[in-house]
Design an enzyme around this catalytic site. Structure first.
Site, PDB file in Angstrom:
ATOM      1  N   LEU A  39      -9.832  -5.886   2.864  1.00 43.33           N
ATOM      2  CA  LEU A  39      -8.890  -6.250   1.818  1.00 43.33           C
ATOM      3  C   LEU A  39      -9.440  -5.987   0.412  1.00 43.33           C
ATOM      4  O   LEU A  39     -10.639  -6.099   0.174  1.00 43.33           O
ATOM      5  CB  LEU A  39      -8.509  -7.723   1.951  1.00 43.33           C
ATOM      6  CG  LEU A  39      -7.961  -8.156   3.320  1.00 43.33           C
ATOM      7  CD1 LEU A  39      -7.610  -9.637   3.284  1.00 43.33           C
ATOM      8  CD2 LEU A  39      -6.751  -7.325   3.721  1.00 43.33           C
ATOM      9  N   HIS A  40      -8.530  -5.661  -0.493  1.00 44.96           N
ATOM     10  CA  HIS A  40      -8.867  -5.442  -1.900  1.00 44.96           C
ATOM     11  C   HIS A  40      -7.795  -6.093  -2.769  1.00 44.96           C
ATOM     12  O   HIS A  40      -6.911  -6.804  -2.261  1.00 44.96           O
ATOM     13  CB  HIS A  40      -9.018  -3.949  -2.198  1.00 44.96           C
ATOM     14  CG  HIS A  40      -7.866  -3.101  -1.725  1.00 44.96           C
ATOM     15  ND1 HIS A  40      -6.586  -3.235  -2.220  1.00 44.96           N
ATOM     16  CD2 HIS A  40      -7.808  -2.111  -0.794  1.00 44.96           C
ATOM     17  CE1 HIS A  40      -5.794  -2.358  -1.644  1.00 44.96           C
ATOM     18  NE2 HIS A  40      -6.495  -1.669  -0.760  1.00 44.96           N
ATOM     19  N   HIS A  43      -4.120  -5.814  -1.736  1.00 43.35           N
ATOM     20  CA  HIS A  43      -3.691  -6.780  -0.723  1.00 43.35           C
ATOM     21  C   HIS A  43      -3.538  -8.175  -1.334  1.00 43.35           C
ATOM     22  O   HIS A  43      -2.605  -8.913  -0.991  1.00 43.35           O
ATOM     23  CB  HIS A  43      -4.721  -6.849   0.414  1.00 43.35           C
ATOM     24  CG  HIS A  43      -4.911  -5.567   1.154  1.00 43.35           C
ATOM     25  ND1 HIS A  43      -6.050  -4.798   1.033  1.00 43.35           N
ATOM     26  CD2 HIS A  43      -4.109  -4.901   2.017  1.00 43.35           C
ATOM     27  CE1 HIS A  43      -5.944  -3.737   1.803  1.00 43.35           C
ATOM     28  NE2 HIS A  43      -4.777  -3.758   2.401  1.00 43.35           N
ATOM     29  N   GLN A 154       3.660  -0.512  -2.391  1.00 41.08           N
ATOM     30  CA  GLN A 154       4.415   0.704  -2.699  1.00 41.08           C
ATOM     31  C   GLN A 154       3.526   1.944  -2.668  1.00 41.08           C
ATOM     32  O   GLN A 154       4.029   3.058  -2.708  1.00 41.08           O
ATOM     33  CB  GLN A 154       5.074   0.561  -4.076  1.00 41.08           C
ATOM     34  CG  GLN A 154       6.090   1.630  -4.409  1.00 41.08           C
ATOM     35  CD  GLN A 154       7.347   1.551  -3.556  1.00 41.08           C
ATOM     36  OE1 GLN A 154       7.800   0.470  -3.221  1.00 41.08           O
ATOM     37  NE2 GLN A 154       7.906   2.698  -3.212  1.00 41.08           N
ATOM     38  N   ARG A 193      -9.790   3.166   1.899  1.00 47.29           N
ATOM     39  CA  ARG A 193     -10.509   4.416   2.149  1.00 47.29           C
ATOM     40  C   ARG A 193     -11.302   4.911   0.930  1.00 47.29           C
ATOM     41  O   ARG A 193     -12.079   5.848   1.051  1.00 47.29           O
ATOM     42  CB  ARG A 193      -9.540   5.502   2.608  1.00 47.29           C
ATOM     43  CG  ARG A 193      -9.016   5.285   4.033  1.00 47.29           C
ATOM     44  CD  ARG A 193      -8.166   6.464   4.502  1.00 47.29           C
ATOM     45  NE  ARG A 193      -7.895   6.394   5.933  1.00 47.29           N
ATOM     46  CZ  ARG A 193      -6.819   5.835   6.469  1.00 47.29           C
ATOM     47  NH1 ARG A 193      -5.919   5.262   5.678  1.00 47.29           N
ATOM     48  NH2 ARG A 193      -6.640   5.829   7.775  1.00 47.29           N
TER      49      ARG A 193
END
Length: 304
Positions: A39-40, A43, A154, A193
């Site tokens: 998670l970042h 999120h 989005q 990624r």
């Protein structure tokens, strides 16, 4: 915060919460944020939106094998459960669902959910079968959690469109809430990624947000270019970065992903469709990144 690894335990927890709410004469509002973990801040923004709109927030963390192709990064997809749980607790998540592959697919799966047309273009063209894996696992999560709302970033606009179409076609009783792209200070769209990028590749990847931002400024500034010219200009700018290897540069109506008339002016097509998605997928080294900008005729929010 509760952490569940089995479907039965999570469903029992949600059932208890709904019964308790009913006894108080209320309907428990449940928000679901489906993720693959690592998670970042992107999120986290989904979790905050869910927290603001619901009584109970469920976060799912599952690296879904059936949405990865045979030569993709399933085995090396980044994972950090301890950090994910810390972020979830910080954002006020009520329940985290972290199933194993065996829990989600206890036997070789014989049923898949497939959305036609929307999945044959953009990422679907270069990742065949990817969206069948996405819609299948998302439909399972919707059945398990039965949320009132589900939150998607989005950044993967095609995924938003595909899931929204599935919800509409199959009469799922929930609302899809698209949330804006979250970017680093220098413009790079947040992605799990990004950790794969070398320092040089990360710097090169800034060409994506810069090129999209320039096109957005041109369109909103009233510059008259055809759809074809806009796509060519965007392609040329990205190709000016030596480390960039383009998968696709596409411009389509949103959320239908209908192809536009290439010889028509960008602004005239914007007037016809109301919202246009400009999306790119580009490799830097071995890392494939996606980014996009969603343009609207009146600059207003889009409902999928």
């Amino acid at each position: 915060m509760k952490v569940f690894t089995t479907t039965s335990e999570l469903k029992e927890f949600l059932k208890s919460g709904r019964i308790a709410a009913m006894k108080e004469g209320k309907e428990l509002q449940v928000g679901l944020v489906p993720t693959m973990g690592y998670l970042h801040e992107g999120h986290a923004s989904l979790l905050r939106k869910a927290r603001a709109q619901n009584d109970l927030v469920v976060l799912s963390i599952f690296v879904n094998p059936i949405q990865f192709g045979p030569n993709e990064d399933l085995d090396r997809y980044p994972r950090d459960a301890e950090r994910d749980l810390a972020l979830a607790e910080h954002e006020g998540v009520d329940a985290v669902f972290m199933p194993s592959v065996e829990e989600m697919y206890p036997q070789p799966i014989k049923t898949k959910v497939a959305v036609e047309e929307l999945t044959s273009k953009l990422c679907g063209a270069s990742r065949p079968g990817h969206f069948d894996g996405v819609t299948t696992v998302v439909s399972k999560l919707f059945h398990i959690v039965a949320p009132n709302r589900a939150y998607f970033g989005q950044k993967d606009a095609q995924q938003v469109a595909v899931v929204a179409q599935m919800v509409k076609d199959l009469n799922f009783d929930l609302e899809i809430i698209p949330c804006p792209i979250v970017r680093e200070n220098d413009g790079l769209a947040l992605s799990s990624r990004n950790v794969y990028l070398s320092a040089e590749e990360r710097q090169a990847a800034l060409i994506l947000s810069r090129s999209l931002k320039q096109l957005e400024a041109d369109v909103y500034g009233g510059k008259e270019v055809t759809v074809l010219e806009a796509r060519q200009q965007l392609t040329q700018k990205i190709e000016s970065e030596p480390l960039a290897e383009i998968d696709y540069v596409e411009i389509a109506a949103f959320p239908s992903l209908t192809a536009l008339q290439l010889t028509n002016s960008f602004n005239s097509e914007l007037e016809v469709f109301g919202a246009i998605l400009v999306a790119v997928a580009v490799k830097f080294g071995t890392t494939r990144l996606i980014d996009n900008v969603l343009l609207t005729g009146k600059g207003e929010a889009i409902h999928v």
